[in-house]
Design a protein around this motif. Structure first.
Motif, PDB file in Angstrom:
ATOM      1  N   LEU A   1     -10.427  -8.258  -1.286  1.00  0.00           N
ATOM      2  CA  LEU A   1     -10.382  -7.910   0.140  1.00  0.00           C
ATOM      3  C   LEU A   1      -9.203  -6.997   0.451  1.00  0.00           C
ATOM      4  CD1 LEU A   1     -11.325 -11.273   1.896  1.00  0.00           C
ATOM      5  CD2 LEU A   1     -12.636  -9.164   1.854  1.00  0.00           C
ATOM      6  N   LYS A   2      -8.057  -7.251  -0.154  1.00  0.00           N
ATOM      7  CA  LYS A   2      -6.887  -6.420   0.067  1.00  0.00           C
ATOM      8  C   LYS A   2      -7.128  -5.001  -0.452  1.00  0.00           C
ATOM      9  CE  LYS A   2      -1.933  -6.335  -0.660  1.00  0.00           C
ATOM     10  NZ  LYS A   2      -0.785  -7.017  -1.242  1.00  0.00           N
ATOM     11  N   ALA A   3      -7.736  -4.892  -1.637  1.00  0.00           N
ATOM     12  CA  ALA A   3      -8.049  -3.570  -2.183  1.00  0.00           C
ATOM     13  C   ALA A   3      -9.038  -2.835  -1.299  1.00  0.00           C
ATOM     14  CB  ALA A   3      -8.600  -3.709  -3.600  1.00  0.00           C
ATOM     15  N   LEU A   4     -10.020  -3.552  -0.754  1.00  0.00           N
ATOM     16  CA  LEU A   4     -11.009  -2.955   0.145  1.00  0.00           C
ATOM     17  C   LEU A   4     -10.351  -2.453   1.423  1.00  0.00           C
ATOM     18  CD1 LEU A   4     -14.065  -2.471   0.570  1.00  0.00           C
ATOM     19  CD2 LEU A   4     -14.131  -4.691   1.705  1.00  0.00           C
ATOM     20  N   GLU A   5      -9.426  -3.235   1.984  1.00  0.00           N
ATOM     21  CA  GLU A   5      -8.706  -2.818   3.197  1.00  0.00           C
ATOM     22  C   GLU A   5      -7.862  -1.573   2.938  1.00  0.00           C
ATOM     23  OE1 GLU A   5      -6.380  -6.068   4.541  1.00  0.00           O
ATOM     24  OE2 GLU A   5      -8.103  -7.227   5.237  1.00  0.00           O
ATOM     25  N   GLU A   6      -7.155  -1.545   1.805  1.00  0.00           N
ATOM     26  CA  GLU A   6      -6.331  -0.383   1.477  1.00  0.00           C
ATOM     27  C   GLU A   6      -7.177   0.870   1.299  1.00  0.00           C
ATOM     28  OE1 GLU A   6      -3.948  -1.267  -1.909  1.00  0.00           O
ATOM     29  OE2 GLU A   6      -2.671  -2.698  -0.815  1.00  0.00           O
ATOM     30  N   ARG A   7      -8.321   0.726   0.634  1.00  0.00           N
ATOM     31  CA  ARG A   7      -9.199   1.881   0.442  1.00  0.00           C
ATOM     32  C   ARG A   7      -9.734   2.375   1.776  1.00  0.00           C
ATOM     33  NH1 ARG A   7     -14.370   0.965  -3.069  1.00  0.00           N
ATOM     34  NH2 ARG A   7     -14.589  -0.476  -1.355  1.00  0.00           N
ATOM     35  N   ALA A   8     -10.101   1.457   2.670  1.00  0.00           N
ATOM     36  CA  ALA A   8     -10.606   1.856   3.989  1.00  0.00           C
ATOM     37  C   ALA A   8      -9.506   2.552   4.798  1.00  0.00           C
ATOM     38  CB  ALA A   8     -11.122   0.629   4.737  1.00  0.00           C
ATOM     39  N   MET A   9      -8.274   2.063   4.721  1.00  0.00           N
ATOM     40  CA  MET A   9      -7.178   2.694   5.451  1.00  0.00           C
ATOM     41  C   MET A   9      -6.906   4.094   4.898  1.00  0.00           C
ATOM     42  SD  MET A   9      -4.573  -0.441   6.076  1.00  0.00           S
ATOM     43  CE  MET A   9      -3.571   0.350   7.316  1.00  0.00           C
ATOM     44  N   ARG A  10      -7.015   4.267   3.574  1.00  0.00           N
ATOM     45  CA  ARG A  10      -6.816   5.593   2.973  1.00  0.00           C
ATOM     46  C   ARG A  10      -7.906   6.560   3.430  1.00  0.00           C
ATOM     47  NH1 ARG A  10      -7.468   4.703  -2.425  1.00  0.00           N
ATOM     48  NH2 ARG A  10      -6.685   2.601  -2.413  1.00  0.00           N
ATOM     49  N   GLU A  11      -9.145   6.066   3.485  1.00  0.00           N
ATOM     50  CA  GLU A  11     -10.253   6.926   3.908  1.00  0.00           C
ATOM     51  C   GLU A  11     -10.117   7.332   5.363  1.00  0.00           C
ATOM     52  OE1 GLU A  11     -13.793   4.789   3.022  1.00  0.00           O
ATOM     53  OE2 GLU A  11     -13.628   5.104   0.853  1.00  0.00           O
ATOM     54  N   LEU A  12      -9.571   6.449   6.202  1.00  0.00           N
ATOM     55  CA  LEU A  12      -9.388   6.771   7.616  1.00  0.00           C
ATOM     56  C   LEU A  12      -8.132   7.608   7.860  1.00  0.00           C
ATOM     57  CD1 LEU A  12     -10.375   3.370   9.237  1.00  0.00           C
ATOM     58  CD2 LEU A  12     -11.683   5.487   9.241  1.00  0.00           C
ATOM     59  N   GLY A  13      -7.300   7.741   6.848  1.00  0.00           N
ATOM     60  CA  GLY A  13      -6.093   8.540   6.980  1.00  0.00           C
ATOM     61  C   GLY A  13      -4.921   7.777   7.552  1.00  0.00           C
ATOM     62  N   MET A  14      -5.021   6.479   7.621  1.00  0.00           N
ATOM     63  CA  MET A  14      -3.925   5.669   8.146  1.00  0.00           C
ATOM     64  C   MET A  14      -2.957   5.361   7.013  1.00  0.00           C
ATOM     65  SD  MET A  14      -6.214   3.038  10.382  1.00  0.00           S
ATOM     66  CE  MET A  14      -4.852   2.129  10.985  1.00  0.00           C
ATOM     67  N   SER A  15      -1.661   5.329   7.328  1.00  0.00           N
ATOM     68  CA  SER A  15      -0.674   4.994   6.314  1.00  0.00           C
ATOM     69  C   SER A  15      -0.514   3.487   6.241  1.00  0.00           C
ATOM     70  CB  SER A  15       0.672   5.637   6.633  1.00  0.00           C
ATOM     71  OG  SER A  15       1.185   5.085   7.819  1.00  0.00           O
ATOM     72  N   ARG A  16      -0.002   3.047   5.109  1.00  0.00           N
ATOM     73  CA  ARG A  16       0.228   1.614   4.940  1.00  0.00           C
ATOM     74  C   ARG A  16       1.416   1.201   5.794  1.00  0.00           C
ATOM     75  NH1 ARG A  16       0.586   1.534  -1.338  1.00  0.00           N
ATOM     76  NH2 ARG A  16       2.667   1.015  -0.658  1.00  0.00           N
ATOM     77  N   PRO A  17       1.355   0.062   6.466  1.00  0.00           N
ATOM     78  CA  PRO A  17       2.463  -0.350   7.326  1.00  0.00           C
ATOM     79  C   PRO A  17       3.718  -0.759   6.555  1.00  0.00           C
ATOM     80  CG  PRO A  17       0.760  -2.031   7.283  1.00  0.00           C
ATOM     81  CD  PRO A  17       0.219  -0.838   6.552  1.00  0.00           C
ATOM     82  N   ASP A  18       3.572  -1.218   5.301  1.00  0.00           N
ATOM     83  CA  ASP A  18       4.751  -1.684   4.571  1.00  0.00           C
ATOM     84  C   ASP A  18       5.633  -0.527   4.115  1.00  0.00           C
ATOM     85  OD1 ASP A  18       3.419  -2.238   1.234  1.00  0.00           O
ATOM     86  OD2 ASP A  18       2.830  -0.833   2.787  1.00  0.00           O
ATOM     87  N   VAL A  19       5.107   0.686   4.006  1.00  0.00           N
ATOM     88  CA  VAL A  19       5.929   1.832   3.626  1.00  0.00           C
ATOM     89  C   VAL A  19       6.922   2.142   4.739  1.00  0.00           C
ATOM     90  CG1 VAL A  19       5.881   4.298   3.112  1.00  0.00           C
ATOM     91  CG2 VAL A  19       4.145   2.789   2.127  1.00  0.00           C
ATOM     92  N   ALA A  20       6.468   2.110   5.972  1.00  0.00           N
ATOM     93  CA  ALA A  20       7.359   2.373   7.104  1.00  0.00           C
ATOM     94  C   ALA A  20       8.419   1.278   7.212  1.00  0.00           C
ATOM     95  CB  ALA A  20       6.555   2.460   8.394  1.00  0.00           C
ATOM     96  N   ASP A  21       8.065   0.042   6.935  1.00  0.00           N
ATOM     97  CA  ASP A  21       9.031  -1.056   7.001  1.00  0.00           C
ATOM     98  C   ASP A  21      10.106  -0.898   5.938  1.00  0.00           C
ATOM     99  OD1 ASP A  21       7.702  -2.195   9.106  1.00  0.00           O
ATOM    100  OD2 ASP A  21       6.563  -3.598   7.862  1.00  0.00           O
ATOM    101  N   ARG A  22       9.733  -0.445   4.737  1.00  0.00           N
ATOM    102  CA  ARG A  22      10.716  -0.265   3.676  1.00  0.00           C
ATOM    103  C   ARG A  22      11.738   0.803   4.055  1.00  0.00           C
ATOM    104  NH1 ARG A  22       7.488   1.256  -1.068  1.00  0.00           N
ATOM    105  NH2 ARG A  22       5.703   0.173  -0.285  1.00  0.00           N
ATOM    106  N   ASP A  23      11.258   1.901   4.631  1.00  0.00           N
ATOM    107  CA  ASP A  23      12.179   2.966   5.030  1.00  0.00           C
ATOM    108  C   ASP A  23      13.089   2.509   6.161  1.00  0.00           C
ATOM    109  OD1 ASP A  23      11.096   4.614   3.158  1.00  0.00           O
ATOM    110  OD2 ASP A  23       9.725   5.610   4.549  1.00  0.00           O
TER     111      ASP A  23
END
Length: 97
Positions: free
Chosen positions: A26-48
């Motif tokens: 399910l997590k892999a499916l969500e990440e793939r869907a977010m990539r296809e929609l052009g949305m960035s992952r929320p954890d990347v912004a939190d790390r920065d």
């Protein structure tokens, strides 16, 4: 002769016992869907946003960083003094004033 012919130890392979394959799919499916929609992952912004916050909040790490800055200043001062002494010696030929 066992001294000169050592066998390599067997490699280690860790198998997760308590893993949820459904959750991973399910997590892999969500990440793939977010990539296809052009949305960035929320954890990347939190790390920065959180980079360097931990080191500033702990006292001992903050003191270490302050000492590093002081050490660099001391080395710079000693280096400048040595260069001035060398210039004086080259110009006058006398090591001491």
């Amino acid at each position: 002769m066992g001294i000169f012919c050592n066998r390599r130890p067997r490699g280690y392979h860790h198998v997760m016992i308590y893993s949820d394959e459904r959750k991973e799919r399910l997590k892999a499916l969500e990440e793939r869907a977010m990539r296809e929609l052009g949305m960035s992952r929320p954890d990347v912004a939190d790390r920065d946003r959180l980079r360097g916050v931990f080191a500033g909040s702990t006292g001992h790490l903050r003191r270490i960083k302050e000492r590093e800055g002081r050490k660099n200043n001391i080395v710079l001062i000693v280096l400048i003094a040595a260069m001035l002494l060398l210039m004086h010696w080259l110009i006058t030929g006398d090591l001491f004033m």
